[in-house]
Design a protein around this motif. Structure first.
Motif, PDB file in Angstrom:
ATOM      1  N   GLY A 208     -17.442-105.794 -25.546  1.00  0.00           N
ATOM      2  CA  GLY A 208     -17.158-104.539 -24.856  1.00  0.00           C
ATOM      3  C   GLY A 208     -17.078-104.785 -23.362  1.00  0.00           C
ATOM      4  N   MET A 209     -16.768-103.727 -22.624  1.00  0.00           N
ATOM      5  CA  MET A 209     -16.526-103.888 -21.186  1.00  0.00           C
ATOM      6  C   MET A 209     -17.532-103.155 -20.306  1.00  0.00           C
ATOM      7  N   THR A 210     -18.483-102.443 -20.918  1.00  0.00           N
ATOM      8  CA  THR A 210     -19.354-101.581 -20.101  1.00  0.00           C
ATOM      9  C   THR A 210     -20.843-101.813 -20.350  1.00  0.00           C
ATOM     10  N   GLY A 211     -21.190-102.817 -21.155  1.00  0.00           N
ATOM     11  CA  GLY A 211     -22.601-103.057 -21.439  1.00  0.00           C
ATOM     12  C   GLY A 211     -23.395-103.548 -20.248  1.00  0.00           C
ATOM     13  N   MET A 212     -22.707-104.184 -19.316  1.00  0.00           N
ATOM     14  CA  MET A 212     -23.311-104.641 -18.073  1.00  0.00           C
ATOM     15  C   MET A 212     -22.428-104.214 -16.905  1.00  0.00           C
ATOM     16  N   PRO A 213     -23.038-103.838 -15.782  1.00  0.00           N
ATOM     17  CA  PRO A 213     -24.456-103.982 -15.434  1.00  0.00           C
ATOM     18  C   PRO A 213     -25.349-102.831 -15.885  1.00  0.00           C
ATOM     19  N   GLU A 214     -24.858-101.948 -16.741  1.00  0.00           N
ATOM     20  CA  GLU A 214     -25.599-100.738 -17.080  1.00  0.00           C
ATOM     21  C   GLU A 214     -26.998-101.059 -17.621  1.00  0.00           C
ATOM     22  N   ALA A 215     -27.082-101.998 -18.562  1.00  0.00           N
ATOM     23  CA  ALA A 215     -28.378-102.308 -19.162  1.00  0.00           C
ATOM     24  C   ALA A 215     -29.349-102.893 -18.139  1.00  0.00           C
ATOM     25  N   GLY A 216     -28.853-103.774 -17.289  1.00  0.00           N
ATOM     26  CA  GLY A 216     -29.714-104.371 -16.273  1.00  0.00           C
ATOM     27  C   GLY A 216     -30.203-103.361 -15.255  1.00  0.00           C
ATOM     28  N   LEU A 217     -29.332-102.456 -14.856  1.00  0.00           N
ATOM     29  CA  LEU A 217     -29.724-101.414 -13.904  1.00  0.00           C
ATOM     30  C   LEU A 217     -30.757-100.474 -14.508  1.00  0.00           C
ATOM     31  N   ALA A 218     -30.580-100.145 -15.780  1.00  0.00           N
ATOM     32  CA  ALA A 218     -31.566 -99.293 -16.442  1.00  0.00           C
ATOM     33  C   ALA A 218     -32.945 -99.942 -16.415  1.00  0.00           C
ATOM     34  N   ARG A 219     -32.999-101.251 -16.623  1.00  0.00           N
ATOM     35  CA  ARG A 219     -34.277-101.959 -16.582  1.00  0.00           C
ATOM     36  C   ARG A 219     -34.869-101.896 -15.170  1.00  0.00           C
ATOM     37  N   GLU A 220     -34.041-102.101 -14.155  1.00  0.00           N
ATOM     38  CA  GLU A 220     -34.545-102.019 -12.781  1.00  0.00           C
ATOM     39  C   GLU A 220     -35.056-100.619 -12.444  1.00  0.00           C
ATOM     40  N   MET A 221     -34.441 -99.595 -13.018  1.00  0.00           N
ATOM     41  CA  MET A 221     -34.837 -98.215 -12.747  1.00  0.00           C
ATOM     42  C   MET A 221     -36.029 -97.762 -13.587  1.00  0.00           C
ATOM     43  N   GLY A 222     -36.457 -98.599 -14.527  1.00  0.00           N
ATOM     44  CA  GLY A 222     -37.580 -98.228 -15.370  1.00  0.00           C
ATOM     45  C   GLY A 222     -37.230 -97.252 -16.472  1.00  0.00           C
ATOM     46  N   LEU A 223     -35.961 -97.213 -16.863  1.00  0.00           N
ATOM     47  CA  LEU A 223     -35.513 -96.326 -17.934  1.00  0.00           C
ATOM     48  C   LEU A 223     -35.567 -97.053 -19.275  1.00  0.00           C
ATOM     49  N   ASP A 224     -35.995 -96.359 -20.315  1.00  0.00           N
ATOM     50  CA  ASP A 224     -35.844 -96.890 -21.668  1.00  0.00           C
ATOM     51  C   ASP A 224     -34.363 -96.813 -22.021  1.00  0.00           C
ATOM     52  N   TYR A 225     -33.823 -97.892 -22.556  1.00  0.00           N
ATOM     53  CA  TYR A 225     -32.370 -97.991 -22.732  1.00  0.00           C
ATOM     54  C   TYR A 225     -32.057 -98.754 -24.008  1.00  0.00           C
ATOM     55  N   ALA A 226     -31.162 -98.204 -24.798  1.00  0.00           N
ATOM     56  CA  ALA A 226     -30.664 -98.889 -25.996  1.00  0.00           C
ATOM     57  C   ALA A 226     -29.178 -98.603 -26.134  1.00  0.00           C
ATOM     58  N   CYS A 227     -28.506 -99.477 -26.851  1.00  0.00           N
ATOM     59  CA  CYS A 227     -27.061 -99.367 -27.076  1.00  0.00           C
ATOM     60  C   CYS A 227     -26.797 -99.013 -28.527  1.00  0.00           C
ATOM     61  N   LEU A 228     -25.945 -98.025 -28.728  1.00  0.00           N
ATOM     62  CA  LEU A 228     -25.393 -97.741 -30.044  1.00  0.00           C
ATOM     63  C   LEU A 228     -23.916 -98.105 -29.970  1.00  0.00           C
ATOM     64  N   ALA A 229     -23.581 -99.241 -30.547  1.00  0.00           N
ATOM     65  CA  ALA A 229     -22.215 -99.758 -30.466  1.00  0.00           C
ATOM     66  C   ALA A 229     -21.377 -99.192 -31.601  1.00  0.00           C
TER      67      ALA A 229
END
Length: 256
Positions: free
Chosen positions: A186-207
């Motif tokens: 896919g084309m949008t998995g990053m940097p979204e996941a990394g930024l969520a970790r830096e922001m302290g957000l719980d984050y999961a992907c449903l592909a």
């Protein structure tokens, strides 16, 4: 504003949550600028849910131009602490054919030139977050358990390879990604996941698998069309209301 139980980010072909009721649009300013579009907050089965179209509601923002930091900051400003990212992807390995839903547990980043950290501006704190497990384990487990309870077919695990886009990949690139261990592209998995970790957000992907990646399917010379992608996303997305409902109910019942 009452707490938001879940924030959902929609990808290609997913520009709204049809079952969201009593919807209000919010466009919070963030220190990173404006999000891709309005955050629509409403009620879903008695729970407060936020939805944001990652590419804009008219699909006007290409993957490499998305302001990922502003999108996540806008959701966080409205009170979201859990983010479920819906990502439209291509399937590489055998379990991940068109119309499959998957909740990957690993990630390889092939993108370049994107603002990928909160530490971009001079004077900001330097963050070295642990990213060995790129998705929040507890949220992933809840998504998988919700799928089981709702009777929604879901592949648990897999590696998402994030490419630059907006063009699709060559057969040689997909072959390389397969050798690297990628199951999905896919084309949008990053940097979204990394930024969520830096922001302290719980984050999961449903592909949501929209097509076989180049050269990966039974017909290696198959041409991928946008209409095929949208048709497959629509068919797979029919499971979303049941899965989201089970996920929200799981939290309200205090399931672990």
């Amino acid at each position: 504003m009452r707490d938001i139980a879940l924030a959902v980010i929609g990808g290609t072909g997913l520009y709204k949550l049809a079952d969201l009721r009593d919807v209000q649009a919010h466009e919070p300013d963030t220190r990173f600028g404006r999000a891709s579009g309005p955050v629509r907050v409403g009620m879903l089965g008695g729970h407060r849910v936020a939805f944001l179209a990652r590419h804009g509601e008219g699909h006007s923002v290409p993957p490499h131009r998305i302001n990922y930091r502003a999108n996540l900051a806008a959701l966080q400003a409205l009170g979201a602490t859990r983010v479920l990212a819906l990502n439209t992807v291509g399937g590489i390995t055998e379990r991940f054919g068109p119309r499959v839903l998957a909740c990957p547990d690993q990630l390889i980043d092939y993108t370049w030139g994107r603002v990928s950290t909160l530490c971009e501006e001079p004077g900001t704190d330097v963050l070295h977050v642990d990213f060995g497990e790129p998705y929040t384990a507890s949220l992933r487990a809840d998504v998988v358990a919700a799928a089981v309870s709702a009777g929604v077919p879901l592949v648990d695990g897999g590696c998402y390879g994030a490419t630059q886009g907006p063009r699709l990949e060559t057969r040689a690139e997909i072959a390389r990604m397969r050798r690297d261990g990628c199951d999905l592209v896919g084309m949008t998995g990053m940097p979204e996941a990394g930024l969520a970790r830096e922001m302290g957000l719980d984050y999961a992907c449903l592909a949501i698998v929209a097509n076989w990646a180049a050269g990966a399917g039974p017909q290696v010379d198959e041409v991928i069309t946008l209409q095929d992608v949208l048709d497959n996303v629509e068919a797979a997305s029919a499971h979303l209301p049941a899965l989201l409902g089970a996920l929200l109910d799981r939290w309200s019942e205090g399931a672990q």
